[in-house]
Scaffold this active site. Structure first.
Site, PDB file in Angstrom:
ATOM      1  N   VAL A 196      18.740  -5.164   4.972  1.00 14.57           N
ATOM      2  CA  VAL A 196      19.734  -4.700   3.890  1.00 14.57           C
ATOM      3  C   VAL A 196      21.147  -4.857   4.361  1.00 14.57           C
ATOM      4  CG1 VAL A 196      20.171  -3.036   2.266  1.00 14.57           C
ATOM      5  CG2 VAL A 196      17.765  -3.335   2.887  1.00 14.57           C
ATOM      6  N   LYS A 209      17.997 -11.852   6.584  1.00 14.28           N
ATOM      7  CA  LYS A 209      18.836 -10.986   5.746  1.00 14.28           C
ATOM      8  C   LYS A 209      18.538 -11.203   4.393  1.00 14.28           C
ATOM      9  CE  LYS A 209      22.486  -9.677   9.062  1.00 14.28           C
ATOM     10  NZ  LYS A 209      23.931  -9.381   9.351  1.00 14.28           N
ATOM     11  N   MET A 258      10.804  -7.147   4.504  1.00 14.52           N
ATOM     12  CA  MET A 258      11.002  -7.606   5.974  1.00 14.52           C
ATOM     13  C   MET A 258      12.194  -8.372   5.951  1.00 14.52           C
ATOM     14  SD  MET A 258       8.867  -6.624   7.616  1.00 14.52           S
ATOM     15  CE  MET A 258       7.281  -5.731   7.737  1.00 14.52           C
ATOM     16  N   ARG A 259      13.263  -7.857   5.231  1.00 17.05           N
ATOM     17  CA  ARG A 259      14.685  -8.279   5.383  1.00 17.05           C
ATOM     18  C   ARG A 259      15.725  -7.191   5.642  1.00 17.05           C
ATOM     19  NH1 ARG A 259      15.545 -13.787   2.924  1.00 17.05           N
ATOM     20  NH2 ARG A 259      13.487 -14.272   2.206  1.00 17.05           N
ATOM     21  N   SER A 298       0.804  -1.119   0.103  1.00 17.23           N
ATOM     22  CA  SER A 298      -0.002  -0.072   0.036  1.00 17.23           C
ATOM     23  C   SER A 298       0.836   1.234   0.058  1.00 17.23           C
ATOM     24  CB  SER A 298      -0.904  -0.061   1.155  1.00 17.23           C
ATOM     25  OG  SER A 298      -0.217   0.066   2.527  1.00 17.23           O
ATOM     26  N   ASN A 299       2.010   1.256   0.456  1.00 17.49           N
ATOM     27  CA  ASN A 299       3.081   2.273   0.491  1.00 17.49           C
ATOM     28  C   ASN A 299       3.525   2.670  -0.833  1.00 17.49           C
ATOM     29  OD1 ASN A 299       3.527   3.851   3.271  1.00 17.49           O
ATOM     30  ND2 ASN A 299       3.371   1.631   3.928  1.00 17.49           N
ATOM     31  N   HIS A 331       8.819   2.950   8.628  1.00 18.69           N
ATOM     32  CA  HIS A 331       8.464   1.897   9.803  1.00 18.69           C
ATOM     33  C   HIS A 331       7.381   2.509  10.658  1.00 18.69           C
ATOM     34  CE1 HIS A 331       9.528  -0.608  12.918  1.00 18.69           C
ATOM     35  NE2 HIS A 331       9.503  -0.095  13.934  1.00 18.69           N
TER      36      HIS A 331
HETATM   37  C1  GAR Z   1       4.124  -0.873   6.715  1.00 19.21           C
HETATM   38  O1  GAR Z   1       3.368  -0.306   8.007  1.00 19.21           O
HETATM   39  C2  GAR Z   1       5.611  -0.544   7.021  1.00 19.21           C
HETATM   40  O2  GAR Z   1       5.693   0.709   7.927  1.00 19.21           O
HETATM   41  C3  GAR Z   1       5.881  -1.802   7.753  1.00 19.21           C
HETATM   42  O3  GAR Z   1       5.461  -2.720   6.911  1.00 19.21           O
HETATM   43  C4  GAR Z   1       4.194  -2.152   6.379  1.00 19.21           C
HETATM   44  C5  GAR Z   1       3.978  -2.441   4.966  1.00 19.21           C
HETATM   45  O4  GAR Z   1       2.923  -2.089   4.448  1.00 19.21           O
HETATM   46  N1  GAR Z   1       7.403  -2.049   7.787  1.00 19.21           N
HETATM   47  C6  GAR Z   1       8.071  -2.359   8.702  1.00 19.21           C
HETATM   48  O5  GAR Z   1       7.564  -2.887   9.571  1.00 19.21           O
HETATM   49  C7  GAR Z   1       9.765  -2.479   8.383  1.00 19.21           C
HETATM   50  N2  GAR Z   1      10.273  -2.646   9.921  1.00 19.21           N
HETATM   51  P1  GAR Z   1       2.552  -1.902   2.656  1.00 19.21           P
HETATM   52  O6  GAR Z   1       3.036  -3.479   2.284  1.00 19.21           O
HETATM   53  O7  GAR Z   1       0.877  -1.830   2.796  1.00 19.21           O
HETATM   54  O8  GAR Z   1       3.299  -0.811   2.275  1.00 19.21           O
END
Ligand code: GAR
Length: 192
Positions: A95, A65, A92-93, A13-14, A111
């Site tokens: 870098v 990782k 979720m890895r 979504s981001n 985050h």
């Molecule tokens: C988001 O909330 C982002 O902040 C988090 O994963 C989600 C992804 O959402 N990231 C982390 O927790 C990284 N440490 P999305 O796939 O809908 O963009």
């Protein structure tokens, strides 16, 4: 103009918020390609709909990782697509240094907390369990730590008495979708 390679593992979504900001002319950037470390990640589906190169990055399983070989493949593909900047969007890895060196100062992450509070996994749940009254989201430059690195922008979200992890994360997501394009706009405009 930033030419952004996006890395994700889930919904994307981001990434969509960034792609829409570009389409609406609110962000002077383009998307070079979109990577996911999971073949079924919805972010790849979204990328195909936008017509952006959607690439499954086959990584070593059971490792948190990015392995060195996958990292080198990713660097090659980013260059092939003309990418010069990396936005981690739910990737979720961790870098590794090779990618950090190849794109020094040009990798950002989002985050779901007001860093340095609640780094790592399940940031919303961490905030609820800590009894916090507010949390939010952070866009920051990536360094070798986990959810560390200079902050570009933060947005606050109040924690309501009846919040569940789901209701809280939904409100954090709304702020993330504003914060990520805004952070990239600042970088693209040379405001930092
Ligand atoms: C988001 O909330 C982002 O902040 C988090 O994963 C989600 C992804 O959402 N990231 C982390 O927790 C990284 N440490 P999305 O796939 O809908 O963009």
């Amino acid at each position: 103009m930033l030419n952004i390679a996006v890395f994700g593992s889930g919904s994307g979504s981001n990434y969509q918020a960034i792609a829409e900001a570009i389409e609406k002319g609110q962000l002077n950037a383009q998307i070079a390609c979109v990577f996911a470390d999971n073949q079924d990640a919805f972010i790849l589906e979204r990328a195909r709909k936008f017509g952006h190169p959607a690439i499954y990055l086959d990584c070593a399983p059971f490792k948190s990782k990015l392995d060195g070989e996958a990292e080198q493949r990713a660097i090659g593909m980013i260059k092939e697509h003309g990418g010069d900047f990396i936005a981690l969007a739910g990737f979720m890895r961790i870098v590794k240094p090779g990618l950090l060196r190849a794109f020094a100062g040009r990798i950002v992450n989002i985050h779901p907390s007001l860093l340095p509070n609640f780094p790592g996994l399940h940031a919303g749940k961490q905030a609820l369990e800590a009894g916090a009254t507010e949390t939010g989201c952070t866009v920051h430059f990536v360094d070798e730590g986990i959810d560390t690195g200079p902050v570009i922008i933060q947005k606050r979200v109040e924690i309501l008495p009846n919040d569940t992890e789901e209701t809280l994360m939904n409100r954090i997501h709304e702020q993330e979708h504003i914060a990520y394009p805004e952070a990239l706009r600042r970088i693209a405009n040379g405001d930092l």
